[in-house]
Write an enzyme that holds these catalytic residues in place. Structure first.
Site, short mmCIF file in Angstrom:
data_model
loop_
_atom_site.label_atom_id
_atom_site.label_comp_id
_atom_site.label_asym_id
_atom_site.label_seq_id
_atom_site.Cartn_x
_atom_site.Cartn_y
_atom_site.Cartn_z
N ASP A 1 0.65 -1.26 0.16
CA ASP A 1 0.03 0.01 -0.08
C ASP A 1 0.87 1.24 -0.04
OD1 ASP A 1 -2.40 1.53 -0.04
OD2 ASP A 1 -3.24 0.49 1.78
N ASP B 1 -11.09 3.44 -1.29
CA ASP B 1 -11.42 2.64 -0.53
C ASP B 1 -13.00 2.53 -0.62
OD1 ASP B 1 -8.84 2.11 0.36
OD2 ASP B 1 -9.20 2.73 2.35
#
Length: 964
Positions: free
Chosen positions: A794, A855
């Site tokens: 990430d 997200d």
């Protein structure tokens, strides 16, 4: 020099799609000689496919060219098509010449008229009924700045000594009354009563504050433009496809010399195939002279003692070639040490065979259809010069010309017949979470609703830095006035008082970051609803393949730079730029050997294609996506689909050994009807980002905590996965305190802003071998020592944050990211890598799965206090599904799409309809499928949603109206 040594191409191969104007001079080399008379019919018919056409092209009858010189009734043109290369002379009074003058209306942009026409090159697709045509006013534009102005020693304003000298020290040096006189305006002497107006006092007080705080020094950028009048030499590269493939020839069009290239079938570009090509040599101008390596220790550019990765204890696999382009003259071993005869080199190429015939991804039918609209590819190579830093290459200042259907060529003859006008633009975002989707012409581009201080780094891809001023650029004489020498007549330099210079430009307003209406990273697609929209009267949605043509523009890769496309409101003007943002064009023999010793700065291959709706099946960008996948060696289908569970959206960072083991037990119970094969441990296990081997005390087993968890998951029939942010660290981490020199700093010397993800963090500099060794060891530990088979990596953009406070300023942000990905893949081995928060173009060929959306969240819109109208990176189901649809075309071509997790639990605020819709869209796009709930609390009715879509098909559905 027109020569009769080569053979004519038959008239059947006259369907040229790329045309370049070639200047004619009155020198001996530009004189058309007597041996260039028109060929006979017998000579014309004797040509074979692949021959070079290097002779005269005429209108009706034989046209004698003997004795004519440049500018006397002739122009030269160079042309490319899938069948060959042509360079010919044309009478200026010919019908074709007048037609080209009519359709080519774009201005050149530098105020100088071309010898014969207003465009430098033209590209079209002859098979398209709508006859869209793209022209570029210039061949190339380069934005430079002096080398020392790209370095921290010039831009860093945080030095206390400098602040003192520029504020308090200056006051004491000039006398205590200097500051008072400056503010109050007592310019006529101490006894004078004359005072400035309040407005002028406020202005001077603002200047005083700038002195005290240490105002940044100006950056002196200059834009140098190359047109067809700057061509000094050309070479043709012809692909041959006879039974006995012979080496293609490279013919110098100026000197008439022929040499053989070291290749068997012409110019080869990975992902495209073999091409016919034109190499255009431009004269050296300001900033593009080849020079020896200078001693740059005074500029603090690089350290000659830089260690390589081999010295750090690991070895990167060798890079595969992107093409077999001939080496530029400054790279040749026998070249002059101080060869200033050649400036930048442009290479234009057209595929000489079916571009997809070597690819197994599509069937022959689709491959044949796409070949009707072959693309144009081109790149620039720039010689090394340690005295300049490069901000950007502008490869196309283009305009879309809207011609008419074959039955209505002239508007005055048939005013009722309208052209297919562009109606929509596809915007591609910089990284995983950035907005991507189609926007109707004239509608504003959706952007983040958050202020830049908390969101800019999320979406900051390439930036086109404009020259310092539209009318003048000021230069200070430094280092022997190098920044002023070798200025050509196309740039006017005027000496002014105080040892400064003014560089005046006479040009129209170019597209830039300020006046462009749209901006797309890496690629874009301009589409049209066509002229048949009125025929749909039943309310049915217009499909893309029922509309008009489409224009795809971009780059095949993002390895050398981050490329961007700036577009105007009407979707008819384009600026295609390769952004380096102050990369020093220095020849190097140390760490930059990762990029061929930085013997030159090269752009990635630019791409332009015009396709008609009849030439593609459902998706206009399909050939570009396939070509980019092959170019970057993507192999997404070599590893199976990933379906499973992730800990993040229920537990967030509050995880421990017991909660993870409990959910692994429940996943095992459902393997027969859902088929989980991955259990992924997300953020929260480590003490802080950066200290990846330090587990939270009391949460995990002291002896082999992560290894025990991995073995537990594997024993239940699933692959263990783990989350890492290898190029990020927390402010209070041991890594940040022990290695502050690893952290990227911005141009002002402060820590580079990483954007706010609930907290600010530090980005680690991938140009530093010590950082790469840290990343290599971190990933190696997770894979080899702990036993994890899936890695979710990430915040990868953190290694290429904007700023010159990095280890090696000869590397661009894209090159740093590329080097980071090479390190990651070398350490991960065969592990399945899921990229997240990553620049898309940089990850192709390295990751197996890629997050393609922001997200997800427990609500449809971003929840209060976040702005619900956000179209950026804030967590919400709406934004997640939007990008999942608009980026579906990337799935199973570049990687397995990761649309993020599906939330089934009743603890969210999502309705049953929203949950079912999300699961349906994720299943139809055929990518990864992960749940992220406390599996113990998911009801049977919600769990049945997941059961209905398993097993996944592995086939990507395509939105049929994405571009309409």
């Amino acid at each position: 020099h027109i020569s009769r040594k080569t053979t004519m191409i038959p008239p059947d191969y006259s369907n040229w799609i790329f045309r370049l104007n070639v200047p004619i001079t009155t020198t001996n080399k530009g004189t058309v000689t007597n041996d260039a008379s028109s060929p006979s019919d017998d000579e014309r018919g004797s040509a074979v496919e692949g021959d070079i056409l290097l002779s005269c092209k005429y209108n009706e009858s034989d046209y004698s060219l003997s004795g004519l010189k440049g500018g006397q009734g002739l122009r030269f043109l160079a042309e490319l098509c899938p069948h060959g290369v042509a360079v010919y002379a044309q009478a200026k009074d010919s019908v074709d010449f007048e037609e080209q003058q009519r359709i080519s209306t774009s201005d050149r942009g530098n105020g100088d008229e071309c010898t014969h026409t207003k465009w430098s090159w033209s590209f079209s697709s002859q098979t398209s009924p709508s006859q869209w045509n793209v022209t570029s006013s210039n061949l190339l534009s380069i934005t430079y700045r002096p080398t020392h102005e790209a370095l921290p020693s010039y831009t860093n304003m945080s030095k206390k000594r400098e602040i003192w000298n520029r504020s308090v020290g200056a006051c004491f040096e000039k006398g205590g009354s200097a500051c008072m006189r400056m503010v109050c305006g007592n310019d006529s002497g101490i006894g004078s009563r004359k005072r400035l107006s309040r407005k002028k006092q406020n202005h001077r007080w603002k200047k005083m504050k700038q002195l005290i705080t240490g105002a940044p020094k100006p950056i002196h950028r200059i834009k140098v433009t190359y047109t067809v009048d700057d061509i000094v030499d050309m070479e043709t590269i012809v692909s041959t496809f006879s039974a006995n493939d012979s080496a293609p020839t490279s013919t110098s069009l100026v000197d008439g010399e022929t040499e053989s290239l070291e290749t068997n079938t012409g110019l080869w570009i990975r992902g495209v195939g073999y091409c016919h090509a034109l190499r255009v040599y431009l004269k050296p101008k300001f900033g593009s002279y080849t020079t020896n390596r200078h001693d740059l220790r005074d500029h603090e550019l690089i350290d000659d003692t830089i260690a390589s990765d081999n010295d750090a204890g690991f070895e990167l696999p060798p890079m595969k070639p992107w093409d077999n382009s001939p080496s530029p003259p400054w790279d040749e071993k026998d070249a002059e040490k101080d060869d200033r005869s050649v400036g930048p080199i442009l290479t234009f190429a057209i595929p000489s065979q079916d571009p997809l015939s070597h690819s197994s991804r599509v069937d022959n039918k689709e491959s044949f259809q796409i070949h009707k609209c072959p693309p144009l590819l081109w790149k620039v190579e720039h010689p090394p010069n340690p005295n300049v830093a490069i901000d950007s290459f502008c490869l196309m200042e283009g305009k879309l010309n809207l011609n008419h259907h074959e039955g209505a060529i002239a508007t005055v003859q048939n005013p009722s017949q309208s052209a297919d006008k562009p109606t929509n633009i596809y915007i591609n975002g910089y990284q995983s979470w950035s907005f991507s989707g189609s926007v109707e012409k004239g509608q504003p581009q959706p952007k983040s609703a958050m202020p830049n201080v908390v969101s800019e780094a999320f979406n900051r891809g390439g930036v086109v830095l404009s020259p310092s001023s539209r009318n003048s650029v000021m230069f200070e004489a430094e280092d022997g006035d190098f920044w002023l020498e070798n200025i050509t007549s196309s740039t006017h330099i005027v000496r002014e008082n105080g040892g400064k210079y003014s560089c005046n430009f006479e040009q129209e307003e170019d597209l830039n970051e300020e006046n462009a209406f749209y901006k797309s990273d890496m690629f874009t697609c301009i589409s049209s609803n066509g002229t048949n929209c009125h025929r749909i009267s039943d309310g049915r949605v217009l499909l893309d393949e029922e509309g008009g043509p489409a224009l795809i523009v971009g780059f095949l890769a993002q390895r050398h730079q981050y490329g961007v496309i700036l577009i105007d409101r009407d979707l008819q003007r384009y600026n295609l730029s390769a952004c380096h943002e102050g990369v020093v064009a220095s020849p190097s023999s140390n760490s930059s050997s990762h990029f061929n010793g930085r013997n030159s700065l090269s752009s990635d291959w630019a791409f332009c294609q015009i396709v008609d709706s009849s030439c593609y099946d459902e998706e206009a960008m399909v050939y570009y996506i396939h070509a980019s996948a092959d170019h970057n060696d993507a192999r997404p289908m070599e590893k199976g689909l990933t379906t499973g569970w992730c800990s993040w959206y229920h537990y967030y960072s509050d995880i421990d050994h017991d909660s993870l083991s409990k959910n692994a037990d429940i996943l095992e119970q459902h393997q027969n009807n859902i088929g989980f094969n991955v259990c992924l441990i997300d953020d929260g296990y480590m003490a802080s980002w950066g200290d990846w081997n330090s587990l939270k005390p009391g949460r995990f087993m002291k002896d082999g905590g992560m290894k025990v968890l991995a073995n537990t998951i594997r024993a239940k029939g699933m692959k263990p996965g783990i989350w890492l942010a290898p190029f990020a660290c927390d402010k209070g981490s041991k890594l940040a305190k022990g290695h502050p020199d690893w952290i990227i700093r911005n141009d002002k010397g402060r820590v580079a802003n990483s954007a706010h993800c609930g907290k600010y963090f530090y980005g680690l500099d991938a140009t530093n071998p010590a950082v790469r060794k840290h990343v290599y060891d971190t990933i190696r530990r997770a894979v080899k020592d702990w036993g994890f088979e899936v890695l979710k990596l990430d915040f990868l953009y953190a290694c290429c944050l904007s700023g010159n406070g990095k280890y090696d300023n000869t590397m661009s942000r894209a090159e740093a990211m590329y080097l980071g990905f090479r390190t990651i893949r070398a350490a991960a081995g065969d592990a399945f890598i899921i990229g997240c928060g990553s620049p898309l173009g940089s990850a192709i060929g390295f990751v197996d799965g890629m997050r393609v959306s922001c997200d997800t969240g427990p609500t449809w819109y971003p929840a209060f206090p976040l702005p619900w109208w956000d179209n950026g990176t804030l967590p919400a189901l709406r934004g997640m599904l939007r990008n999942t649809l608009s980026r579906a075309v990337l799935g199973h071509r570049w990687w397995h799409n990761d649309p993020d997790c599906i939330l089934l639990g009743e603890s969210t605020k999502l309705t049953d309809v929203e949950v079912v819709s999300a699961a349906s869209i994720v299943a139809m796009t055929g990518g990864m499928f992960l749940l992220s709930d406390d599996m113990e609390k998911v009801s049977e009715s919600r769990l049945s949603v997941a059961k209905k879509i398993f097993p996944l098909t592995g086939v990507t559905a395509v939105p049929l109206d994405l571009h309409s």
